[in-house]
Motif scaffolding. Structure first.
Motif, PDB file in Angstrom:
ATOM      1  N   MET A 146      37.122  93.495  59.389  1.00 53.58           N
ATOM      2  CA  MET A 146      37.581  92.668  58.923  1.00 53.58           C
ATOM      3  C   MET A 146      36.208  91.601  58.653  1.00 53.58           C
ATOM      4  O   MET A 146      35.423  91.768  58.022  1.00 53.58           O
ATOM      5  CB  MET A 146      38.279  91.770  59.197  1.00 53.58           C
ATOM      6  CG  MET A 146      37.913  90.096  58.004  1.00 53.58           C
ATOM      7  SD  MET A 146      38.631  90.306  56.617  1.00 53.58           S
ATOM      8  CE  MET A 146      41.049  91.364  56.998  1.00 53.58           C
ATOM      9  N   CYS A 147      35.728  91.990  60.030  1.00 50.43           N
ATOM     10  CA  CYS A 147      34.482  91.183  60.306  1.00 50.43           C
ATOM     11  C   CYS A 147      33.023  92.323  60.054  1.00 50.43           C
ATOM     12  O   CYS A 147      32.217  92.053  60.744  1.00 50.43           O
ATOM     13  CB  CYS A 147      34.365  90.119  61.698  1.00 50.43           C
ATOM     14  SG  CYS A 147      35.474  89.461  61.795  1.00 50.43           S
ATOM     15  N   LEU A 148      33.919  93.273  59.428  1.00 50.25           N
ATOM     16  CA  LEU A 148      32.037  94.702  59.188  1.00 50.25           C
ATOM     17  C   LEU A 148      31.206  93.611  57.963  1.00 50.25           C
ATOM     18  O   LEU A 148      31.937  92.769  57.613  1.00 50.25           O
ATOM     19  CB  LEU A 148      32.989  95.267  58.852  1.00 50.25           C
ATOM     20  CG  LEU A 148      32.166  96.526  58.634  1.00 50.25           C
ATOM     21  CD1 LEU A 148      31.356  97.360  59.574  1.00 50.25           C
ATOM     22  CD2 LEU A 148      33.032  97.790  57.284  1.00 50.25           C
ATOM     23  N   ALA A 149      30.208  93.460  58.086  1.00 46.08           N
ATOM     24  CA  ALA A 149      29.163  92.965  57.545  1.00 46.08           C
ATOM     25  C   ALA A 149      28.159  94.313  57.406  1.00 46.08           C
ATOM     26  O   ALA A 149      27.870  95.096  58.248  1.00 46.08           O
ATOM     27  CB  ALA A 149      28.640  92.142  58.549  1.00 46.08           C
ATOM     28  N   LEU A 187      22.500  90.441  56.306  1.00 52.22           N
ATOM     29  CA  LEU A 187      24.380  90.427  56.448  1.00 52.22           C
ATOM     30  C   LEU A 187      24.862  89.964  55.412  1.00 52.22           C
ATOM     31  O   LEU A 187      24.886  88.830  54.814  1.00 52.22           O
ATOM     32  CB  LEU A 187      24.563  89.895  57.642  1.00 52.22           C
ATOM     33  CG  LEU A 187      24.097  90.741  58.847  1.00 52.22           C
ATOM     34  CD1 LEU A 187      23.881  90.302  60.495  1.00 52.22           C
ATOM     35  CD2 LEU A 187      24.700  92.788  59.108  1.00 52.22           C
ATOM     36  N   ILE A 188      25.665  91.237  54.653  1.00 49.57           N
ATOM     37  CA  ILE A 188      26.480  90.873  53.477  1.00 49.57           C
ATOM     38  C   ILE A 188      27.842  90.893  54.827  1.00 49.57           C
ATOM     39  O   ILE A 188      28.488  92.301  55.287  1.00 49.57           O
ATOM     40  CB  ILE A 188      26.585  91.710  52.480  1.00 49.57           C
ATOM     41  CG1 ILE A 188      24.974  91.920  52.071  1.00 49.57           C
ATOM     42  CG2 ILE A 188      27.225  91.319  50.859  1.00 49.57           C
ATOM     43  CD1 ILE A 188      24.995  91.220  50.877  1.00 49.57           C
ATOM     44  N   HIS A 189      28.500  90.033  54.182  1.00 51.29           N
ATOM     45  CA  HIS A 189      30.411  90.383  54.884  1.00 51.29           C
ATOM     46  C   HIS A 189      31.038  90.232  53.515  1.00 51.29           C
ATOM     47  O   HIS A 189      31.742  88.727  52.842  1.00 51.29           O
ATOM     48  CB  HIS A 189      30.769  89.226  55.924  1.00 51.29           C
ATOM     49  CG  HIS A 189      32.136  89.059  55.712  1.00 51.29           C
ATOM     50  ND1 HIS A 189      32.713  90.857  57.038  1.00 51.29           N
ATOM     51  CD2 HIS A 189      33.127  88.745  56.240  1.00 51.29           C
ATOM     52  CE1 HIS A 189      33.860  90.206  56.732  1.00 51.29           C
ATOM     53  NE2 HIS A 189      34.311  88.554  56.239  1.00 51.29           N
ATOM     54  N   THR A 190      31.649  90.689  53.056  1.00 50.81           N
ATOM     55  CA  THR A 190      33.195  90.485  51.749  1.00 50.81           C
ATOM     56  C   THR A 190      31.959  90.207  50.882  1.00 50.81           C
ATOM     57  O   THR A 190      33.017  89.149  49.936  1.00 50.81           O
ATOM     58  CB  THR A 190      34.426  89.765  52.281  1.00 50.81           C
ATOM     59  OG1 THR A 190      33.972  88.145  53.073  1.00 50.81           O
ATOM     60  CG2 THR A 190      35.109  90.639  53.272  1.00 50.81           C
ATOM     61  N   THR A 217      35.074  95.693  64.785  1.00 57.39           N
ATOM     62  CA  THR A 217      33.712  96.473  65.076  1.00 57.39           C
ATOM     63  C   THR A 217      33.245  97.245  65.764  1.00 57.39           C
ATOM     64  O   THR A 217      32.580  98.448  65.895  1.00 57.39           O
ATOM     65  CB  THR A 217      32.798  95.680  63.436  1.00 57.39           C
ATOM     66  OG1 THR A 217      33.675  95.773  62.590  1.00 57.39           O
ATOM     67  CG2 THR A 217      31.962  97.297  63.241  1.00 57.39           C
ATOM     68  N   PRO A 259      42.061  90.297  62.511  1.00 54.80           N
ATOM     69  CA  PRO A 259      42.754  89.118  62.113  1.00 54.80           C
ATOM     70  C   PRO A 259      43.807  90.032  60.782  1.00 54.80           C
ATOM     71  O   PRO A 259      44.847  88.774  61.144  1.00 54.80           O
ATOM     72  CB  PRO A 259      41.728  88.671  61.346  1.00 54.80           C
ATOM     73  CG  PRO A 259      40.479  89.495  61.312  1.00 54.80           C
ATOM     74  CD  PRO A 259      40.521  90.510  62.155  1.00 54.80           C
ATOM     75  N   TYR A 276      37.819  93.570  46.779  1.00 58.12           N
ATOM     76  CA  TYR A 276      37.064  93.536  48.086  1.00 58.12           C
ATOM     77  C   TYR A 276      36.700  91.747  48.590  1.00 58.12           C
ATOM     78  O   TYR A 276      36.176  91.958  50.232  1.00 58.12           O
ATOM     79  CB  TYR A 276      35.619  94.163  47.669  1.00 58.12           C
ATOM     80  CG  TYR A 276      33.890  94.361  48.540  1.00 58.12           C
ATOM     81  CD1 TYR A 276      34.176  94.346  49.731  1.00 58.12           C
ATOM     82  CD2 TYR A 276      32.975  93.937  48.192  1.00 58.12           C
ATOM     83  CE1 TYR A 276      32.702  94.583  50.004  1.00 58.12           C
ATOM     84  CE2 TYR A 276      31.761  93.547  48.280  1.00 58.12           C
ATOM     85  CZ  TYR A 276      31.622  93.799  49.665  1.00 58.12           C
ATOM     86  OH  TYR A 276      30.315  93.207  50.008  1.00 58.12           O
ATOM     87  N   SER A 277      36.715  91.229  47.898  1.00 54.64           N
ATOM     88  CA  SER A 277      35.819  89.744  48.368  1.00 54.64           C
ATOM     89  C   SER A 277      36.677  88.735  47.248  1.00 54.64           C
ATOM     90  O   SER A 277      37.013  89.222  46.344  1.00 54.64           O
ATOM     91  CB  SER A 277      34.985  89.584  47.811  1.00 54.64           C
ATOM     92  OG  SER A 277      34.022  88.816  47.670  1.00 54.64           O
ATOM     93  N   THR A 300      33.835  84.932  60.952  1.00 61.42           N
ATOM     94  CA  THR A 300      33.282  85.799  59.606  1.00 61.42           C
ATOM     95  C   THR A 300      33.679  85.103  58.319  1.00 61.42           C
ATOM     96  O   THR A 300      32.751  85.133  56.594  1.00 61.42           O
ATOM     97  CB  THR A 300      33.183  86.954  60.229  1.00 61.42           C
ATOM     98  OG1 THR A 300      33.214  87.142  60.815  1.00 61.42           O
ATOM     99  CG2 THR A 300      31.573  87.815  59.195  1.00 61.42           C
ATOM    100  N   HIS A 326      29.955  88.987  64.451  1.00 65.13           N
ATOM    101  CA  HIS A 326      29.330  88.648  63.280  1.00 65.13           C
ATOM    102  C   HIS A 326      30.146  87.237  63.129  1.00 65.13           C
ATOM    103  O   HIS A 326      29.815  86.578  62.630  1.00 65.13           O
ATOM    104  CB  HIS A 326      30.000  89.801  61.722  1.00 65.13           C
ATOM    105  CG  HIS A 326      28.835  90.693  62.019  1.00 65.13           C
ATOM    106  ND1 HIS A 326      29.067  91.623  61.697  1.00 65.13           N
ATOM    107  CD2 HIS A 326      27.330  91.043  61.533  1.00 65.13           C
ATOM    108  CE1 HIS A 326      28.379  92.684  61.953  1.00 65.13           C
ATOM    109  NE2 HIS A 326      27.291  92.025  62.031  1.00 65.13           N
ATOM    110  N   TYR A 363      42.230  99.330  59.875  1.00 67.56           N
ATOM    111  CA  TYR A 363      41.252 100.122  60.400  1.00 67.56           C
ATOM    112  C   TYR A 363      40.900  98.996  61.120  1.00 67.56           C
ATOM    113  O   TYR A 363      39.689  99.883  61.989  1.00 67.56           O
ATOM    114  CB  TYR A 363      40.029 100.409  58.789  1.00 67.56           C
ATOM    115  CG  TYR A 363      39.350  98.994  58.249  1.00 67.56           C
ATOM    116  CD1 TYR A 363      37.875  98.568  59.443  1.00 67.56           C
ATOM    117  CD2 TYR A 363      39.611  98.742  57.092  1.00 67.56           C
ATOM    118  CE1 TYR A 363      37.754  97.397  58.201  1.00 67.56           C
ATOM    119  CE2 TYR A 363      38.918  97.410  56.728  1.00 67.56           C
ATOM    120  CZ  TYR A 363      38.135  96.509  57.541  1.00 67.56           C
ATOM    121  OH  TYR A 363      37.435  96.092  57.128  1.00 67.56           O
ATOM    122  N   GLU A 364      40.983  98.371  61.359  1.00 69.59           N
ATOM    123  CA  GLU A 364      40.493  97.359  62.741  1.00 69.59           C
ATOM    124  C   GLU A 364      41.489  97.519  63.836  1.00 69.59           C
ATOM    125  O   GLU A 364      41.217  96.845  65.021  1.00 69.59           O
ATOM    126  CB  GLU A 364      40.232  95.999  62.371  1.00 69.59           C
ATOM    127  CG  GLU A 364      38.566  95.797  61.644  1.00 69.59           C
ATOM    128  CD  GLU A 364      37.872  94.199  61.841  1.00 69.59           C
ATOM    129  OE1 GLU A 364      37.273  93.815  61.898  1.00 69.59           O
ATOM    130  OE2 GLU A 364      38.870  93.361  61.617  1.00 69.59           O
TER     131      GLU A 364
END
Lengths: 86, 374
Positions: A1-4, A45-48, B42, B69, B127-128, B153, B204, B360-361
């Motif tokens: 989830m916290c991938l950026a 850095l871009i997150h979601t 990650t 999460p 995605y967002s 994040t 992050h 995937y986390e």
């Protein structure tokens, strides 16, 4: 989830609250709500889909020089990790 | 100079080998073993993909904490959101539910959001949260609800989006907040006697909360911490620094991920989170209620939270996990996926039994993906 993911800012539309960013060839729209003063040309850095922070090349290099201290070795001895393009 | 060329040394094999040698040297004079916890899916990906555990001496253990999460999102909330969708339909209102891809598939005793979609409800993977906002603008006659999990994040984009929604007066956009606080969650685990000698802090999450967001853990519990980036050499350097700090009793936060993390963090993001959310006690799936670790939409913004429009009765005593699933122990860093009798046999990413195998986390998913039986 916290991938950026790192991207380069191409264009900023402050009125709309977005920017066009380039992920190494793939262009996408990203929100600038969390980094309203971002400028074209900066790496971020871009997150979601949101720009969350700038990525600072200078400090990236700083931490590399901290490695010298960790190793207490000459640069050459650890394979010459220089910065191509310097 | 391109950013890739700056990052290259962080992946360099020669540097990695030197770091491993240094780690082995330092570990020789350790008194017993050191348990280093990381709290980010990650980081687990980097560690497992790079085979870092297999390179470490036996007395240096790297365990994964609750860094997923989606894995810790309570069953009760997923079920409540499903019931809200059903109740809305009974009342003649149509809701478009959006959430992230891994949340969509998380199993509960009453099915997943994917199952809800198969029953004919409008559930969409995004995605967002920005995609959900755009849907709300395109569908003014429907309510769009974003089921919103995540640590700091992801909370920051949620707060940023809510701010735009308020500024633009969009009335058909709501969220269901299941946001959680990372350092506060770890603090509860420490208080519950999980053995953590040192911490690799999530890079992050740290871009948002800064170095200062972690400092209380070192001050109160004497735990050394390193904020690390996500390349293999970032993690190896963090491990080396933590062993040294642990041996010297040097309890503070070192920022190895300076290229993206500032001492104060992202102050704009912090202000937005504080504007819309307040701290409350919150359940973490398989870990119980952890005091002061959840974020609830503030009362003054109650029209942004779907729970304030529909009150549903969630069945009591829903089990968090299937029998035998070790996801809870994995999230506490007390077990590895390979300790679980289901892992790789009855539980795989195609047929997951527990949340740690879905996302995937999730540590189980990552172990399975890379075949990491190191």
């Amino acid at each position: 989830m916290c991938l950026a993911t790192v991207a380069k800012v191409l264009e900023v539309n402050r009125e709309k609250g977005t920017a066009w960013v380039d992920f190494g060839g793939v262009k996408r729209e990203a929100r600038i709500d969390l980094m309203p003063d971002v400028e074209p040309g900066e790496y971020v850095l871009i997150h979601t889909g949101f720009i969350i922070e700038r990525v600072d090349e200078e400090t990236a290099k700083e931490i590399l020089s901290a490695w010298d201290e960790v190793f207490k070795l000459e640069k050459d001895a650890i394979g010459g990790y220089y910065y191509p393009g310097d | 100079m391109s950013l890739q060329s700056v990052l290259a040394p962080y992946r360099d094999r020669g540097i990695a080998q030197k770091l491993v040698e240094k780690i082995k040297e330092e570990a020789k004079t350790l008194d017993g073993e050191i348990r280093i916890m990381h709290v980010c899916g990650t980081h687990e990906d980097t560690i497992t993909r790079s085979g870092i555990r297999s390179l470490l001496p036996e007395n240096v253990k790297v365990v994964s904490g609750p860094g997923c999460p989606v894995c810790i999102t309570p069953v009760e909330d997923i079920v409540a959101m499903q019931l809200i969708m059903k109740k809305a339909r009974e009342e003649g209102e149509e809701i478009i539910l959006t959430t992230f891809g891994d949340m969509y598939k998380i199993p509960t005793p009453m099915g997943s959001f994917a199952d809800l979609k198969s029953e004919g409800y409008d559930v969409r993977v995004v995605y967002s949260i920005y995609d959900a906002y755009k849907m709300a603008k395109e569908n003014p006659d429907k309510i769009v609800v974003h089921f919103s999990p995540g640590f700091e994040t992801t909370t920051a984009p949620t707060a940023g989006m809510l701010n735009a929604v308020v500024n633009e007066g969009i009335e058909n956009f709501k969220i269901y907040s299941v946001h959680r606080l990372t350092p506060q969650g770890i603090e509860v685990l420490i208080k519950q006697k999980s053995r953590i000698d040192a911490l690799i802090d999530a890079g992050h999450v740290s871009t948002i909360i800064g170095v200062r967001g972690w400092e209380f853990l070192s001050e109160k519990y004497g735990i050394p911490q390193v904020i690390a980036g996500f390349e293999p050499n970032d993690v190896l350097l963090a491990i080396l620094l933590l062993i040294r700090m642990y041996k010297e009793g040097d309890a503070r936060v070192v920022n190895e991920y300076k290229r993206a993390v500032k001492y104060e963090g992202n102050v704009v993001a912090q202000r937005l989170i504080d504007k819309f959310f307040e701290v409350k006690d919150a359940k973490w799936r398989a870990l119980g209620v952890l005091p002061g670790t959840g974020l609830e939409v503030r009362k003054e913004w109650k029209e942004l939270e779907i729970r304030n429009f529909y009150h549903v009765e969630v069945p009591k005593n829903l089990p968090d996990l299937e029998k035998g699933c070790l996801c809870g122990a994995v999230l506490r860093g007390l077990a590895m996926p390979t300790d679980c009798p289901h892992f790789g046999k009855t539980c795989t990413p195609r047929h997951p039994i527990g949340p740690c195998m879905v996302s995937y986390e999730g540590t189980c998913h990552i172990f399975y993906k890379y075949g990491a039986l190191f």
